[in-house]
Scaffold this motif. Structure first.
Motif, PDB file in Angstrom:
ATOM      1  N   PRO A  18      -0.493   0.432   2.445  1.00 62.09           N
ATOM      2  CA  PRO A  18      -0.558   0.743   1.011  1.00 62.09           C
ATOM      3  C   PRO A  18      -1.984   0.661   0.490  1.00 62.09           C
ATOM      4  O   PRO A  18      -2.864   0.068   1.127  1.00 62.09           O
ATOM      5  CB  PRO A  18       0.334  -0.333   0.383  1.00 62.09           C
ATOM      6  CG  PRO A  18       0.342  -1.451   1.367  1.00 62.09           C
ATOM      7  CD  PRO A  18       0.252  -0.808   2.710  1.00 62.09           C
ATOM      8  N   ALA A  19      -2.199   1.252  -0.663  1.00 56.99           N
ATOM      9  CA  ALA A  19      -3.501   1.189  -1.305  1.00 56.99           C
ATOM     10  C   ALA A  19      -3.871  -0.268  -1.583  1.00 56.99           C
ATOM     11  O   ALA A  19      -2.987  -1.106  -1.817  1.00 56.99           O
ATOM     12  CB  ALA A  19      -3.479   1.995  -2.605  1.00 56.99           C
ATOM     13  N   PRO A  20      -5.157  -0.614  -1.559  1.00 53.93           N
ATOM     14  CA  PRO A  20      -5.579  -2.017  -1.680  1.00 53.93           C
ATOM     15  C   PRO A  20      -4.967  -2.797  -2.845  1.00 53.93           C
ATOM     16  O   PRO A  20      -4.567  -3.947  -2.644  1.00 53.93           O
ATOM     17  CB  PRO A  20      -7.103  -1.909  -1.806  1.00 53.93           C
ATOM     18  CG  PRO A  20      -7.439  -0.679  -1.018  1.00 53.93           C
ATOM     19  CD  PRO A  20      -6.308   0.284  -1.289  1.00 53.93           C
ATOM     20  N   PRO A  21      -4.845  -2.237  -4.058  1.00 55.99           N
ATOM     21  CA  PRO A  21      -4.285  -3.046  -5.144  1.00 55.99           C
ATOM     22  C   PRO A  21      -2.842  -3.486  -4.919  1.00 55.99           C
ATOM     23  O   PRO A  21      -2.366  -4.422  -5.572  1.00 55.99           O
ATOM     24  CB  PRO A  21      -4.390  -2.109  -6.361  1.00 55.99           C
ATOM     25  CG  PRO A  21      -5.445  -1.124  -6.011  1.00 55.99           C
ATOM     26  CD  PRO A  21      -5.304  -0.915  -4.540  1.00 55.99           C
ATOM     27  N   LEU A  22      -2.136  -2.818  -4.015  1.00 56.38           N
ATOM     28  CA  LEU A  22      -0.720  -3.124  -3.792  1.00 56.38           C
ATOM     29  C   LEU A  22      -0.494  -4.107  -2.647  1.00 56.38           C
ATOM     30  O   LEU A  22       0.630  -4.572  -2.452  1.00 56.38           O
ATOM     31  CB  LEU A  22       0.061  -1.839  -3.487  1.00 56.38           C
ATOM     32  CG  LEU A  22       0.529  -1.006  -4.681  1.00 56.38           C
ATOM     33  CD1 LEU A  22      -0.657  -0.441  -5.446  1.00 56.38           C
ATOM     34  CD2 LEU A  22       1.434   0.129  -4.217  1.00 56.38           C
ATOM     35  N   ARG A  23      -1.515  -4.420  -1.871  1.00 57.28           N
ATOM     36  CA  ARG A  23      -1.305  -5.150  -0.622  1.00 57.28           C
ATOM     37  C   ARG A  23      -0.884  -6.596  -0.810  1.00 57.28           C
ATOM     38  O   ARG A  23      -0.442  -7.238   0.138  1.00 57.28           O
ATOM     39  CB  ARG A  23      -2.560  -5.054   0.248  1.00 57.28           C
ATOM     40  CG  ARG A  23      -2.788  -3.633   0.728  1.00 57.28           C
ATOM     41  CD  ARG A  23      -4.062  -3.460   1.514  1.00 57.28           C
ATOM     42  NE  ARG A  23      -4.343  -2.035   1.704  1.00 57.28           N
ATOM     43  CZ  ARG A  23      -5.461  -1.567   2.230  1.00 57.28           C
ATOM     44  NH1 ARG A  23      -6.405  -2.404   2.647  1.00 57.28           N
ATOM     45  NH2 ARG A  23      -5.638  -0.259   2.347  1.00 57.28           N
ATOM     46  N   ARG A  24      -1.005  -7.102  -2.012  1.00 55.65           N
ATOM     47  CA  ARG A  24      -0.475  -8.439  -2.301  1.00 55.65           C
ATOM     48  C   ARG A  24       1.046  -8.438  -2.250  1.00 55.65           C
ATOM     49  O   ARG A  24       1.672  -9.459  -1.950  1.00 55.65           O
ATOM     50  CB  ARG A  24      -0.962  -8.891  -3.678  1.00 55.65           C
ATOM     51  CG  ARG A  24      -0.452 -10.251  -4.121  1.00 55.65           C
ATOM     52  CD  ARG A  24      -0.945 -10.558  -5.512  1.00 55.65           C
ATOM     53  NE  ARG A  24      -0.435 -11.832  -5.993  1.00 55.65           N
ATOM     54  CZ  ARG A  24      -0.593 -12.280  -7.230  1.00 55.65           C
ATOM     55  NH1 ARG A  24      -1.257 -11.545  -8.123  1.00 55.65           N
ATOM     56  NH2 ARG A  24      -0.093 -13.441  -7.597  1.00 55.65           N
ATOM     57  N   TYR A  25       1.641  -7.291  -2.536  1.00 53.97           N
ATOM     58  CA  TYR A  25       3.089  -7.201  -2.670  1.00 53.97           C
ATOM     59  C   TYR A  25       3.756  -6.308  -1.627  1.00 53.97           C
ATOM     60  O   TYR A  25       4.940  -6.483  -1.338  1.00 53.97           O
ATOM     61  CB  TYR A  25       3.448  -6.661  -4.057  1.00 53.97           C
ATOM     62  CG  TYR A  25       2.959  -7.495  -5.205  1.00 53.97           C
ATOM     63  CD1 TYR A  25       3.264  -8.851  -5.291  1.00 53.97           C
ATOM     64  CD2 TYR A  25       2.195  -6.930  -6.231  1.00 53.97           C
ATOM     65  CE1 TYR A  25       2.817  -9.617  -6.353  1.00 53.97           C
ATOM     66  CE2 TYR A  25       1.755  -7.691  -7.297  1.00 53.97           C
ATOM     67  CZ  TYR A  25       2.058  -9.036  -7.353  1.00 53.97           C
ATOM     68  OH  TYR A  25       1.621  -9.797  -8.404  1.00 53.97           O
ATOM     69  N   VAL A  26       3.020  -5.319  -1.107  1.00 53.26           N
ATOM     70  CA  VAL A  26       3.584  -4.378  -0.132  1.00 53.26           C
ATOM     71  C   VAL A  26       2.935  -4.637   1.218  1.00 53.26           C
ATOM     72  O   VAL A  26       1.716  -4.513   1.362  1.00 53.26           O
ATOM     73  CB  VAL A  26       3.356  -2.914  -0.559  1.00 53.26           C
ATOM     74  CG1 VAL A  26       4.006  -1.969   0.447  1.00 53.26           C
ATOM     75  CG2 VAL A  26       3.925  -2.661  -1.946  1.00 53.26           C
TER      76      VAL A  26
END
Length: 298
Positions: A18-26
């Motif tokens: 996933p795109a970097p801003p989403l990697r905390r959750y995805v």
């Protein structure tokens, strides 16, 4: 593509980051388009992931690996944190994609429904709501996997922007459970949060779908599987038990069977069948999630 990477893993399969801003959750995306000559059965072990699989073609039949019952057929399916393994079977034709979410990401995307998923499978439409059909149709007709994964980035990014977050004490307790591979005593979590044991359990069930003790068991199992399957210097049974927080080897074997439905040795043997099939065993990088089973095995 905003830092996104695509990785072919086997014929008909591709992993997407996933795109970097989403990697905390995805944790990742997995696309698949399979046209096999025979059914495929997989053993899916308990993990600290919530999975949403969206089907373009084909259905999946799921049953509990520890307490078998008649299998339930799903098209698109959402699977919460489970304490026992799942046997998943399809007829050989399967086209779709799967999204692996952290428990915190699932709660932020779906709210209290993420807690309701604990220990269960559900039709994904019951979790994602009426927009599921439109989303699945758009994904199915997208020009390729990069476009599909970008579409998922946009969809989940919008959900995360306004979704609820865990209570700080739940976040703290989960962090300590993960840091210790599930070996921190629940009483330590109770003392650290300042909550009663009952309140801690209630909040975990609401926001993760499992109680703290069950979450600890899942994380300890994942640590055990990682040592067994990913490390070259595999320890003996007694050393493995001590390393992973079991009283002794007997305790390890009982706990493993109670969650996976077979012994550690049998599980490793099943994973060995993935190599000649040229099929990746695991659904997410860095986690032991699966073993490919003989299609004719009872």
């Amino acid at each position: 593509m905003d830092g996104r990477t695509l990785a072919p893993t086997a014929p008909g399969m591709v992993l997407g980051t996933p795109a970097p801003p989403l990697r905390r959750y995805v944790l990742g995306y997995r696309g698949y388009r399979l046209a096999l000559r025979e059914p495929r059965r997989r053993l899916e072990v308990p993990t600290d992931m919530v999975t949403v699989a969206l089907a373009f073609e084909g259905t999946m039949r799921l049953t509990d690996a520890v307490s078998p019952a008649p299998a339930t057929a799903f098209g698109s399916v959402a699977a919460g944190l489970r304490r026992t393994a799942t046997i998943a079977e399809h007829a050989g034709v399967l086209h779709g994609l799967a999204v692996s979410l952290t428990p915190q990401g699932a709660f932020r995307a779906f709210g209290p429904l993420a807690g309701d998923l604990g220990g269960q499978w559900a039709e994904a439409g019951d979790v994602l709501g009426p927009r599921l059909r439109a989303l699945t149709d758009r994904l199915a007709h997208a020009p390729g996997w990069p476009a599909r994964f970008a579409m998922l980035d946009g969809y989940f990014g919008a959900l995360f922007a306004y979704g609820p977050d865990w209570e700080p004490s739940v976040r703290w307790a989960w962090h300590h459970l993960r840091r210790t591979h599930g070996q921190v005593p629940v009483r330590t979590l109770v003392e650290g949060t300042g909550w009663s044991r009952r309140r801690l359990e209630l909040r975990f069930r609401e926001q993760l779908g499992v109680a703290p003790k069950q979450a600890a068991g899942i994380l300890r199992l994942q640590h055990t599987l990682g040592v067994l399957a990913l490390r070259e210097d595999r320890p003996t049974g007694a050393d493995l038990a001590a390393l992973c927080g079991y009283y002794d080897q007997s305790h390890l074997d009982r706990s493993f069977r109670g969650m996976v439905g077979c012994s550690p040795r049998e599980f490793l043997a099943s994973r060995g069948t993935a190599a000649p099939l040229r099929e990746p065993a695991d659904r997410a990088a860095g986690r032991v999630t699966s073993a490919v089973l003989d299609a004719g095995r009872a």
